[in-house]
Write a protein that holds these residues in place. Structure first.
Motif, PDB file in Angstrom:
ATOM      1  N   ASN A 191      63.993  36.755  79.656  1.00 37.78           N
ATOM      2  CA  ASN A 191      64.302  36.139  77.652  1.00 37.78           C
ATOM      3  C   ASN A 191      64.286  35.437  77.321  1.00 37.78           C
ATOM      4  O   ASN A 191      64.001  34.984  76.319  1.00 37.78           O
ATOM      5  CB  ASN A 191      65.108  37.518  77.674  1.00 37.78           C
ATOM      6  N   ALA A 192      63.582  34.492  79.330  1.00 40.71           N
ATOM      7  CA  ALA A 192      63.959  32.285  78.606  1.00 40.71           C
ATOM      8  C   ALA A 192      64.617  32.111  77.787  1.00 40.71           C
ATOM      9  O   ALA A 192      65.054  30.999  77.150  1.00 40.71           O
ATOM     10  CB  ALA A 192      62.955  32.203  77.533  1.00 40.71           C
ATOM     11  N   ILE A 193      66.474  32.851  78.341  1.00 43.55           N
ATOM     12  CA  ILE A 193      67.600  32.138  77.222  1.00 43.55           C
ATOM     13  C   ILE A 193      67.864  31.571  78.123  1.00 43.55           C
ATOM     14  O   ILE A 193      68.615  31.743  79.454  1.00 43.55           O
ATOM     15  CB  ILE A 193      67.865  33.413  77.057  1.00 43.55           C
ATOM     16  N   PRO A 194      68.603  29.953  78.347  1.00 45.75           N
ATOM     17  CA  PRO A 194      69.477  29.150  79.260  1.00 45.75           C
ATOM     18  C   PRO A 194      71.050  29.353  79.173  1.00 45.75           C
ATOM     19  O   PRO A 194      70.872  29.931  77.786  1.00 45.75           O
ATOM     20  CB  PRO A 194      69.017  27.847  78.438  1.00 45.75           C
ATOM     21  N   VAL A 195      71.361  28.695  79.886  1.00 45.74           N
ATOM     22  CA  VAL A 195      72.824  29.107  80.266  1.00 45.74           C
ATOM     23  C   VAL A 195      73.580  27.677  80.725  1.00 45.74           C
ATOM     24  O   VAL A 195      72.817  27.345  81.293  1.00 45.74           O
ATOM     25  CB  VAL A 195      72.978  30.174  81.399  1.00 45.74           C
ATOM     26  N   PHE A 196      74.274  28.670  79.822  1.00 45.26           N
ATOM     27  CA  PHE A 196      75.551  26.825  80.510  1.00 45.26           C
ATOM     28  C   PHE A 196      76.702  27.052  80.853  1.00 45.26           C
ATOM     29  O   PHE A 196      76.949  28.351  80.097  1.00 45.26           O
ATOM     30  CB  PHE A 196      75.103  25.887  78.613  1.00 45.26           C
ATOM     31  N   VAL A 197      76.843  26.387  81.690  1.00 45.24           N
ATOM     32  CA  VAL A 197      78.437  26.818  82.118  1.00 45.24           C
ATOM     33  C   VAL A 197      79.158  25.510  82.517  1.00 45.24           C
ATOM     34  O   VAL A 197      79.378  24.248  82.472  1.00 45.24           O
ATOM     35  CB  VAL A 197      78.201  27.123  83.819  1.00 45.24           C
ATOM     36  N   PHE A 198      80.806  26.188  81.897  1.00 49.32           N
ATOM     37  CA  PHE A 198      81.184  25.155  81.433  1.00 49.32           C
ATOM     38  C   PHE A 198      82.952  25.507  81.557  1.00 49.32           C
ATOM     39  O   PHE A 198      83.264  26.392  81.489  1.00 49.32           O
ATOM     40  CB  PHE A 198      80.456  24.788  79.903  1.00 49.32           C
ATOM     41  N   SER A 199      83.813  24.646  81.128  1.00 51.97           N
ATOM     42  CA  SER A 199      84.960  24.938  81.427  1.00 51.97           C
ATOM     43  C   SER A 199      85.452  25.094  79.727  1.00 51.97           C
ATOM     44  O   SER A 199      85.373  24.362  79.196  1.00 51.97           O
ATOM     45  CB  SER A 199      86.408  24.146  82.202  1.00 51.97           C
ATOM     46  N   ILE A 200      86.185  26.146  79.645  1.00 51.73           N
ATOM     47  CA  ILE A 200      86.215  27.197  78.579  1.00 51.73           C
ATOM     48  C   ILE A 200      87.870  26.684  78.347  1.00 51.73           C
ATOM     49  O   ILE A 200      89.254  26.378  77.099  1.00 51.73           O
ATOM     50  CB  ILE A 200      86.577  29.038  78.557  1.00 51.73           C
ATOM     51  N   ARG A 201      88.624  26.501  79.594  1.00 53.82           N
ATOM     52  CA  ARG A 201      89.954  25.459  79.087  1.00 53.82           C
ATOM     53  C   ARG A 201      90.154  24.454  79.317  1.00 53.82           C
ATOM     54  O   ARG A 201      91.325  23.761  78.647  1.00 53.82           O
ATOM     55  CB  ARG A 201      90.591  25.551  80.869  1.00 53.82           C
ATOM     56  N   GLN A 202      89.186  23.146  79.282  1.00 60.18           N
ATOM     57  CA  GLN A 202      89.255  22.086  78.452  1.00 60.18           C
ATOM     58  C   GLN A 202      89.371  22.013  77.113  1.00 60.18           C
ATOM     59  O   GLN A 202      88.058  22.814  76.557  1.00 60.18           O
ATOM     60  CB  GLN A 202      87.871  21.529  78.948  1.00 60.18           C
ATOM     61  N   SER A 203      89.846  22.312  76.371  1.00 56.09           N
ATOM     62  CA  SER A 203      89.892  21.986  74.747  1.00 56.09           C
ATOM     63  C   SER A 203      88.689  21.376  73.803  1.00 56.09           C
ATOM     64  O   SER A 203      88.497  20.198  74.466  1.00 56.09           O
ATOM     65  CB  SER A 203      91.668  20.585  74.356  1.00 56.09           C
ATOM     66  N   GLY A 204      88.081  21.751  73.565  1.00 52.05           N
ATOM     67  CA  GLY A 204      86.718  21.434  72.356  1.00 52.05           C
ATOM     68  C   GLY A 204      85.503  21.455  73.080  1.00 52.05           C
ATOM     69  O   GLY A 204      84.289  20.448  73.155  1.00 52.05           O
ATOM     70  N   GLU A 205      85.411  21.535  73.972  1.00 57.03           N
ATOM     71  CA  GLU A 205      84.210  21.834  75.216  1.00 57.03           C
ATOM     72  C   GLU A 205      83.447  22.591  74.462  1.00 57.03           C
ATOM     73  O   GLU A 205      82.478  22.150  75.188  1.00 57.03           O
ATOM     74  CB  GLU A 205      85.042  21.432  76.704  1.00 57.03           C
ATOM     75  N   PHE A 206      83.191  24.105  74.369  1.00 55.61           N
ATOM     76  CA  PHE A 206      82.482  24.553  74.011  1.00 55.61           C
ATOM     77  C   PHE A 206      81.250  23.611  72.963  1.00 55.61           C
ATOM     78  O   PHE A 206      80.723  23.652  72.929  1.00 55.61           O
ATOM     79  CB  PHE A 206      82.878  25.701  72.863  1.00 55.61           C
ATOM     80  N   ASN A 207      82.326  22.757  71.719  1.00 59.75           N
ATOM     81  CA  ASN A 207      81.059  22.589  71.019  1.00 59.75           C
ATOM     82  C   ASN A 207      81.257  21.348  71.228  1.00 59.75           C
ATOM     83  O   ASN A 207      79.958  21.019  71.259  1.00 59.75           O
ATOM     84  CB  ASN A 207      82.298  21.834  69.331  1.00 59.75           C
ATOM     85  N   LYS A 208      81.074  20.276  72.459  1.00 59.53           N
ATOM     86  CA  LYS A 208      81.106  19.302  73.021  1.00 59.53           C
ATOM     87  C   LYS A 208      80.153  19.915  73.862  1.00 59.53           C
ATOM     88  O   LYS A 208      78.275  19.061  73.850  1.00 59.53           O
ATOM     89  CB  LYS A 208      81.843  18.996  74.623  1.00 59.53           C
ATOM     90  N   VAL A 209      79.689  20.801  74.412  1.00 66.80           N
ATOM     91  CA  VAL A 209      78.097  21.441  75.054  1.00 66.80           C
ATOM     92  C   VAL A 209      77.614  21.365  73.878  1.00 66.80           C
ATOM     93  O   VAL A 209      76.382  21.309  74.203  1.00 66.80           O
ATOM     94  CB  VAL A 209      78.361  22.609  75.479  1.00 66.80           C
ATOM     95  N   LEU A 210      77.952  22.365  72.983  1.00 66.33           N
ATOM     96  CA  LEU A 210      77.004  22.546  72.064  1.00 66.33           C
ATOM     97  C   LEU A 210      75.851  21.622  71.413  1.00 66.33           C
ATOM     98  O   LEU A 210      74.805  21.744  71.059  1.00 66.33           O
ATOM     99  CB  LEU A 210      77.485  23.434  70.323  1.00 66.33           C
ATOM    100  N   ASN A 211      76.586  20.139  71.419  1.00 70.73           N
ATOM    101  CA  ASN A 211      76.418  19.451  71.163  1.00 70.73           C
ATOM    102  C   ASN A 211      75.352  18.322  72.228  1.00 70.73           C
ATOM    103  O   ASN A 211      75.736  17.294  71.593  1.00 70.73           O
ATOM    104  CB  ASN A 211      76.860  18.234  69.896  1.00 70.73           C
ATOM    105  N   GLY A 212      75.142  18.965  72.830  1.00 67.90           N
ATOM    106  CA  GLY A 212      74.719  18.522  74.570  1.00 67.90           C
ATOM    107  C   GLY A 212      75.836  17.139  75.631  1.00 67.90           C
ATOM    108  O   GLY A 212      75.040  16.392  75.904  1.00 67.90           O
ATOM    109  N   ASN A 213      76.799  17.219  74.830  1.00 66.61           N
ATOM    110  CA  ASN A 213      77.470  16.458  75.827  1.00 66.61           C
ATOM    111  C   ASN A 213      78.198  17.060  76.960  1.00 66.61           C
ATOM    112  O   ASN A 213      78.695  18.639  76.758  1.00 66.61           O
ATOM    113  CB  ASN A 213      79.044  15.838  74.517  1.00 66.61           C
ATOM    114  N   GLY A 214      79.423  16.570  76.555  1.00 64.43           N
ATOM    115  CA  GLY A 214      80.830  17.478  77.463  1.00 64.43           C
ATOM    116  C   GLY A 214      80.240  17.406  79.308  1.00 64.43           C
ATOM    117  O   GLY A 214      79.064  16.277  78.993  1.00 64.43           O
ATOM    118  N   THR A 215      80.787  18.580  79.483  1.00 65.83           N
ATOM    119  CA  THR A 215      80.348  18.148  81.081  1.00 65.83           C
ATOM    120  C   THR A 215      79.762  19.748  81.110  1.00 65.83           C
ATOM    121  O   THR A 215      80.720  20.894  80.935  1.00 65.83           O
ATOM    122  CB  THR A 215      81.916  18.010  82.450  1.00 65.83           C
TER     123      THR A 215
END
Length: 239
Positions: free
Chosen positions: A209-233
């Protein structure tokens, strides 16, 4: 890390274990609150969020089956555990001023809404967070597969998987210091390498279904929104 991606609707998958926080079992409300804060920030930023939470903090079907239980029965118990987590997160989100709806793949109208695609889309378009619970409603499917399925059904722009590590590695980085961390992978590389951060069915669904997957650490505070914006790890899995 690259150009900031632009997403209007995403699926966030969080493991049940993440909700344990520092506990050995159950739900750590402080941890649930921190995850909710990240979802609230994304919603206030204009992103529609569907959320899938595993049930491993309460009961894991595979573990039950390994202990001698019938696998189908064990998986059904695991599905009920995800409903409990969804209800808890729904409560936390509402307490923070964001409307949320837990929707179960198993019909239980006295507890929460039954999942229908049309109703879920309606909620999302109204700015509500949709918590997709009870997996696919069928045994033998993981919550990763359920998350990929819901991401496809709800036409999400991306699938974000919050884990306890900051991406995908060639081996468990907690056990192998020499494990290689990947910045990017293709769906086919994930399947060929048998990288177990997600099961094959989930990866195949995302690929088809051509859905990109982003795997990150949810234990790092604020990381979800950083990744949403192309930042973070994170590790990005795509074509």
């Amino acid at each position: 890390m690259g150009t900031a991606p632009s997403f209007s609707r995403v699926l966030l998958k969080v493991s049940g274990e993440a909700l344990m926080g520092s506990k050995e079992f159950g739900i750590d409300l402080d941890m649930a609150g921190r995850v909710a804060d990240e979802v609230v920030q994304a919603v206030k930023g204009g992103v529609q969020v569907a959320l899938v939470i595993g049930g491993g903090n309460i009961f894991r079907g595979v573990a039950g089956a390994a202990s001698g239980m019938d696998r189908a029965n064990a998986d059904q118990m695991g599905m009920l555990a995800t409903v409990m987590n969804a209800l808890a997160m729904q409560d936390v989100l509402i307490s923070k001023g964001i409307d949320a709806r837990a929707m179960s793949a198993i019909h239980m109208p006295t507890v929460c809404e039954s999942f229908t695609r049309a109703r879920a889309l309606s909620h999302l378009n109204k700015g509500k967070v949709v918590l997709c619970a009870a997996g696919t409603g069928n045994p033998f499917f993981t919550t990763d597969t359920a998350a990929a399925l819901r991401a496809a059904e709800l036409k999400c722009d991306a699938f974000f998987k919050g884990t306890s590590v900051d991406g995908i590695y060639s081996a468990d980085p907690k056990a192998d210091r020499n494990a290689e961390r990947f910045e990017t992978l293709t769906y086919d590389e994930m399947l060929a390498r048998n990288l177990r951060v997600m099961d094959g069915a989930a990866i195949a669904l995302a690929r088809d279904n051509a859905i990109p997957v982003f795997v990150f650490s949810i234990r790092q505070s604020g990381e979800f929104n950083k990744v949403l914006n192309g930042n973070g790890t994170f590790t990005e899995v795509t074509v």
